[in-house]
Design an enzyme around this catalytic site. Structure first.
Site, PDB file in Angstrom:
ATOM      1  CB  SER A 113      -0.967  -0.031   1.190  1.00 53.22           C
ATOM      2  OG  SER A 113      -2.001   0.919   1.031  1.00 53.22           O
ATOM      3  CD  GLU A 154      -2.549  -2.939  -4.106  1.00 51.99           C
ATOM      4  OE1 GLU A 154      -3.757  -3.078  -3.803  1.00 51.99           O
ATOM      5  OE2 GLU A 154      -1.770  -2.262  -3.425  1.00 51.99           O
ATOM      6  CG  HIS A 214      -5.385  -2.514  -0.455  1.00 52.47           C
ATOM      7  ND1 HIS A 214      -4.427  -2.087  -1.350  1.00 52.47           N
ATOM      8  CD2 HIS A 214      -5.184  -1.799   0.686  1.00 52.47           C
ATOM      9  CE1 HIS A 214      -3.686  -1.140  -0.792  1.00 52.47           C
ATOM     10  NE2 HIS A 214      -4.114  -0.956   0.438  1.00 52.47           N
TER      11      HIS A 214
END
Length: 307
Positions: free
Chosen positions: A116, A212, A277
């Site tokens: 992330s 992502e 995620h």
């Protein structure tokens, strides 16, 4: 793009430091994650500022200087074998320029895990240290605490990386074919935000790019992809692996956008590869030479991620 230096795998009794370079960490989740690490016969130690919260900006885990100090202290401690991020959120870009990269290079290679917002650190570790890193579950993350697949794939990568040299997904082929390259990537919005910074690589040339994101409306994904395309950042990329796009709009709409923006690259593309995620997220090594088979939806590493 060259493959990076592989750190040593972990063994029972290894000391792992948990740090919070980004957002604040719920104490109960941290304790649950530490219990799992102890159950793996690891010796987790927690950075002194991990549970702090910035006085003015409560989306940060302490001040920029304190978050940077925790990371650097852990990395430069010769008794620490691995550094695991507690969670993502936001904040790495505020502290990354406070790190002493010469001192961290002198400390030698060790395992680094996160995803992330941690994408900015993956890029910096690649460009500044030339080091393989692991895009995987974080110590206080809900997926790590509650999902057996996420736990076991990370554990296998850390302790027995030869057992996970082939990473398979139940995803879908967007563009068929095979490609070879060096793995890289992370959160799409962070890769776009890193353009023009001291830690950003000039392009993904020679790479197998893993992308992502989470919580971004489809038009924002379009913006990030278009920005990278206009900056020629995709030039020379060898293949693309797409992970999760939770809370980014209807799946069919996101799929259409990804096909529109990436289909013209002329390289194999596979989606729903099971990292990022999502529930049961796989651990993806960055900096490793590998082959992508988009038809079989597999990524096969030339050698284990860790020595």
């Amino acid at each position: 793009m060259k493959k990076s230096v592989r750190p040593s795998r972990l063994a029972p009794g290894a000391r792992v430091a948990v740090v919070a370079p980004s957002g604040p960490v719920p104490e109960e989740r941290l304790q649950a994650g530490l219990d799992i690490l102890r159950g793996w016969d690891l010796d987790p130690v927690v950075g002194p500022h991990v549970l702090e919260r910035h006085g003015d900006f409560d989306y940060l885990a302490g001040t920029d200087a304190d978050r940077a100090a925790d990371l650097q202290t852990a990395w430069c401690d010769p008794s620490v074998d691995a550094v695991l991020c507690a969670r993502g959120g936001y904040g790495v870009q505020r502290m990354i320029d406070l790190l002493d990269w010469e001192a961290m290079r002198a400390a030698g290679p060790k395992v680094f895990v996160g995803f992330s917002d941690i994408t900015a650190l993956h890029e910096a570790f690649a460009t500044r240290l030339g080091l393989v890193t692991l895009h995987g579950p974080m110590a206080a993350g809900v997926d790590f605490i509650k999902n057996a697949r996420a736990q076991e794939h990370l554990r296998a990568t850390l302790f027995a990386p030869e057992t996970v040299r082939t990473i398979a997904s139940g995803g879908r082929t967007l563009v068929p074919g095979r490609a070879r390259g060096v793995t890289l990537g992370g959160c799409l919005c962070l890769l776009a935000a890193e353009l023009g910074t001291a830690h950003a690589r000039p392009s993904a040339r020679g790479g197998l790019l893993c992308l992502e994101d989470v919580g971004e409306e489809t038009y924002r994904l379009d913006r990030y992809l278009t920005q990278l395309l206009r900056a020629d950042w995709f030039d020379g990329v060898q293949g693309v692996l797409l992970g999760s796009w939770q809370e980014c709009g209807p799946q069919e709409k996101v799929r259409a956008l990804l096909a529109d923006r990436l289909g013209g690259l002329g390289v194999p593309v596979v989606e729903e590869f099971g990292f990022g995620h999502c529930e049961g997220a796989l651990t993806m090594p960055f900096g490793v030479a590998a082959e992508l088979d988009a038809d079989a939806r597999t990524l096969t590493l030339d050698e284990p991620a860790l020595r």
